[in-house]
Each structure stands twice: as structure tokens, then as C-alpha cells.
Write an enzyme that holds these catalytic residues in place. Structure first.
Site, short mmCIF file in Angstrom:
data_model
loop_
_atom_site.label_atom_id
_atom_site.label_comp_id
_atom_site.label_asym_id
_atom_site.label_seq_id
_atom_site.Cartn_x
_atom_site.Cartn_y
_atom_site.Cartn_z
N TYR A 11 58.12 23.88 36.29
CA TYR A 11 57.31 23.38 37.09
C TYR A 11 56.63 22.10 36.54
O TYR A 11 56.73 21.11 37.27
CB TYR A 11 56.04 24.40 37.39
N LEU A 33 66.45 27.63 31.07
CA LEU A 33 66.65 27.70 32.31
C LEU A 33 66.30 29.32 32.56
O LEU A 33 66.56 29.79 33.58
CB LEU A 33 68.03 27.68 32.98
N PHE A 72 57.07 21.55 26.96
CA PHE A 72 56.34 22.30 28.25
C PHE A 72 57.26 23.77 28.33
O PHE A 72 57.05 24.46 29.33
CB PHE A 72 56.75 21.56 29.56
N TYR A 140 48.26 34.85 24.89
CA TYR A 140 48.64 33.39 25.47
C TYR A 140 47.61 32.33 24.82
O TYR A 140 48.16 31.52 24.24
CB TYR A 140 48.34 33.40 27.18
N PHE A 168 43.55 22.95 32.19
CA PHE A 168 42.99 23.77 33.23
C PHE A 168 43.83 24.17 34.20
O PHE A 168 45.15 24.43 33.54
CB PHE A 168 41.37 23.28 33.51
N LEU A 189 47.57 31.66 41.61
CA LEU A 189 46.86 31.77 42.78
C LEU A 189 47.17 30.98 43.93
O LEU A 189 47.38 31.62 45.11
CB LEU A 189 45.19 31.51 42.69
N PHE A 207 41.69 39.46 42.05
CA PHE A 207 41.62 40.32 41.06
C PHE A 207 40.04 40.36 40.66
O PHE A 207 39.90 39.12 39.72
CB PHE A 207 42.39 39.81 39.94
N ARG A 281 42.04 41.45 36.58
CA ARG A 281 43.52 41.37 35.75
C ARG A 281 42.97 41.04 34.04
O ARG A 281 42.27 40.43 34.02
CB ARG A 281 44.27 40.05 36.27
N1 UDP Z 1 44.28 35.22 40.96
C1 UDP Z 1 44.15 36.18 41.98
N2 UDP Z 1 45.01 36.73 42.64
C2 UDP Z 1 46.32 36.41 42.48
C3 UDP Z 1 46.73 35.43 41.39
C4 UDP Z 1 45.59 34.98 40.90
O1 UDP Z 1 42.86 36.43 42.42
O2 UDP Z 1 47.14 36.85 43.11
C5 UDP Z 1 42.97 34.68 40.29
C6 UDP Z 1 43.05 35.10 38.75
O3 UDP Z 1 42.57 36.19 38.24
C7 UDP Z 1 42.46 33.91 38.21
C8 UDP Z 1 42.63 32.74 39.09
O4 UDP Z 1 43.20 33.58 40.41
O5 UDP Z 1 40.80 34.32 38.21
C9 UDP Z 1 43.67 31.84 38.60
O6 UDP Z 1 44.75 32.60 38.19
P1 UDP Z 1 46.13 31.95 38.08
O7 UDP Z 1 47.03 32.85 37.84
O8 UDP Z 1 46.57 30.99 39.17
O9 UDP Z 1 45.76 30.89 36.60
P2 UDP Z 1 45.34 31.30 35.38
O10 UDP Z 1 43.73 30.98 35.39
O11 UDP Z 1 45.60 32.58 35.01
O12 UDP Z 1 46.00 30.12 34.56
#
Ligand code: UDP
Length: 323
Positions: A11, A33, A72, A140, A168, A189, A207, A281
Site C-alpha cells: 500500500y 509479494l 516498507f 508490533y 500515525f 478502519l 472494537f 481488539r
Molecule cells: N477499528 C474498528 N473496526 C475495524 C477496524 C479498526 O473499530 O474493523 C478500530 C481499531 O480498533 C482502532 C482504529 O479503528 O481503534 C484504527 O484501527 P486500524 O486497524 O485502522 O489502524 P491501527 O490504529 O491499528 O494502526
């Protein structure tokens, strides 16, 4: 400059390749890949292989006169890193160490490294600057922080010069519509919300509704993919001009909760978005918002698309026409 883009079929990497070319550089992509797509590499040589494989790196560095490396190829899913830390440490740390060995053997001493806001761990509501305490709360974030420290040691001992960019939340798509986000499985998200808007998915799972935030959902700072890549170009210039290695936050300085992103997506798409509430999550901090003043001041970087509506609208364009 000839820039080795490791993970250049993914990406962020694929957008980077496009922007490097537009800026007059020559990108060469190394990607196994596993998550990337060969057809996302626009107008650059693609070498298929893993950056942790010496037998791939040796001929690559011998045949290509690489000036600088951008990395990346990290694994990025917080929740997966909690379940499978070995996968994260093997890829994000061990494979990258092998890449660094090859760089040093071949005299390549400049690196732009993709780090993350996850190095900060739990944060309050004040935007984080680079002097905020480092205390990652998931494997991570720890894997990226290990590498930042390795890079500092390599700078002192071997003269490797690195800029670590602490992303971010990277989001959005190429404003020209040529590239976008294609993770499989998708866990982020904004693309998941847009799958619901387009009818590819029934509902978005939220989540956690019990975080210490105004509406109870997590707050993140979303930064346009194109602005993120521009910061890499600025970092490259900075390294070229002899700047010392450093770390920079990349974000817009504005936090949006999960619920606010869903509302913004409803307004951009004009479509209903069904929500299912789930438990938290694993590994997710409540709030991550950047203070990116250092990148603005020292790299001369400023975002072109700071508005969340632009970020969502470019991603929506990709969801409807690009995939
Ligand atoms: N999130 C959510 N539902 C989803 C995917 C993500 O509520 O299907 C929430 C997740 O818990 C976090 C925020 O959205 O609080 C951003 O998550 P993402 O995976 O996009 O990025 P991260 O912050 O983990 O790098």
C-alpha cells in the site's frame, strides 16, 4: 537517485514508487509479494524476493547501484502481533537486520525507515511529540522500536544515516485514482467502512465502546498516503544534505474517533453504514494523535490533504473504481 523500495508493491510502498518517479528519482522495488501486488508497481523494476534473504540481496546490491533504501516491508497488524509475536520479530527485526548487513557490505548508508506511532504506547489526549515517553504496548510497536534503536547504534558505529518516520494512521488513496489500499485480509478502519458503504461487506465492527474518550471509541490521527510519501521525499533530501539521523512523527495533529470516522464516511459517501459493537481488539491504545511540528520545521514538510473528508473521498473513489 536510485532508491531501493523494499515492500514497494504494498500500500504505502506502491504510492512511494509513483511519487519517487514523479520527483525524478529511479525506484527499484524488492517485494516478496506476500502482501503486495505486482501490478501496483507502476513503472519501476520489480525484484521478487524477501529482504531477509542474503541470496536475493547479494546480486541485487551487486547489480544495481543503489543510493538509498526505503523500507516498507514491515508487518503492521497490532492484534496479529499479539497472537503471533514470532512472526513480527522474525520479519520486522531479523529480516531487516539482514537487509542492513547487505547495505553496509555494499556501502549503502542512507535509509528512510517506516516506524510507527505504536512506539509510544498508551497516550493521553495531548498530541505526542518525539520527546514523549516511548513505551510500546504490543509486539508490533516493540519490533519497530527495537529497529529504531538498532539504527541509532548503527549510525554511531557504522555511519549508517537513517530517518525514522513514525506514521500515525496512513489512509486514503492516490488522488489520481491509480493506486489504493489492497490489504488481504483488510483490517484497517477506513477501507472496511467503505466496503460497507459499497455493499461489499454487511457491517463495520466497532472494537470497543468503553475507552476513556468522549464517545468511548478509539481516537486516531489519519494521514493521507500522499502526504506520508511526500514526507519520505523530504527525508531523502534531508539525508542527502547531510542531516543527522532522526525520528519524526507524521500525522495531522487532529484525532478522530472510530464513531466520528463512520459519520464522516456516511457524509462523504451518502450511504448508510451499519455498525456492530464488539469487544476491544487486543493491543489497541485508546488515543494516538501526532504533534508533527518537528517534521514541518526540519523537513519543510506540510500536508496537502489534511482534511478527513479528502482522505475518505480519495479512498471512496478507489473503492468504487480502482479495485
Ligand atoms: N477499528 C474498528 N473496526 C475495524 C477496524 C479498526 O473499530 O474493523 C478500530 C481499531 O480498533 C482502532 C482504529 O479503528 O481503534 C484504527 O484501527 P486500524 O486497524 O485502522 O489502524 P491501527 O490504529 O491499528 O494502526
Amino acid at each position: 537517485m536510485k532508491v531501493l523500495v523494499v515492500g514497494g508493491a504494498g500500500y504505502i510502498g506502491s504510492h512511494m514508487v509513483k511519487q519517487l518517479r514523479n520527483a525524478g528519482h529511479e525506484p527499484v522495488v524488492l517485494d516478496d509479494l506476500s502482501n503486495g501486488h505486482a501490478d501496483a508497481v507502476l513503472g519501476a523494476k520489480l525484484i521478487v524476493g524477501n529482504c531477509g534473504a542474503p541470496d536475493v540481496l547479494e546480486p541485487l546490491f551487486r547489480s544495481q547501484k543503489i543510493d538509498c533504501v526505503m523500507h516498507f516491508a514491515g508487518l503492521i497488524q497490532v492484534e496479529e502481533s499479539v497472537r503471533e509475536p514470532a512472526k513480527y520479530y522474525n520479519n520486522n527485526v531479523c529480516a531487516m537486520m539482514t537487509l542492513l548487513d547487505a547495505m553496509l557490505r555494499h556501502g549503502v548508508k542512507e535509509l528512510v525507515f517506516s516506524s510507527t506511532a505504536a512506539v509510544y504506547g498508551q497516550a493521553g489526549s495531548t498530541p505526542l511529540d518525539e520527546s514523549s515517553p516511548i513505551s510500546p504496548i504490543n509486539p508490533y510497536g516493540r519490533s519497530k522500536w527495537f529497529m529504531e534503536q538498532v539504527l541509532q547504534d548503527y549510525e554511531s558505529a557504522y555511519g549508517l544515516r537513517t530517518i525514522s518516520l513514525r506514521y500515525f494512521n496512513a489512509a486514503g488513496a492516490d488522488p489520481d485514482g491509480e493506486l489504493g489500499e489492497r490489504h488481504e485480509p483488510e483490517t484497517h478502519l477506513i477501507p472496511l467502512i467503505l466496503r460497507v458503504a459499497s455493499g461489499r461487506q454487511d457491517a463495520i465492527q466497532v472494537f470497543g465502546r468503553d475507552y476513556p474518550t468522549p464517545d468511548g471509541t478509539c481516537i486516531r490521527d489519519y494521514i493521507h498516503i500522499s502526504d506520508l510519501c511526500n514526507a519520505h521525499l523530504a527525508a531523502l533530501e534531508s539525508l542527502r544534505s547531510g542531516a543527522k539521523g532522526s525520528a519524526y512523527n507524521l500525522g495531522n495533529g487532529k484525532g478522530f474517533s472510530v464513531a466520528q470516522i463512520i459519520e464522516a464516511a456516511k457524509s462523504v459517501t451518502g450511504r448508510p453504514i451499519q455498525v456492530i459493537e464488539r469487544d476491544r481488539r487486543a493491543g489497541d491504545p485508546a488515543i494516538l494523535v501526532a504533534n508533527a511540528d518537528r517534521a514541518r520545521a526540519e523537513l519543510g514538510w506540510s500536508p496537502r490533504f489534511p482534511d478527513i473528508e479528502d482522505i475518505i473521498s480519495h479512498a471512496w473513489n478507489w473503492e468504487r473504481t480502482g479495485l
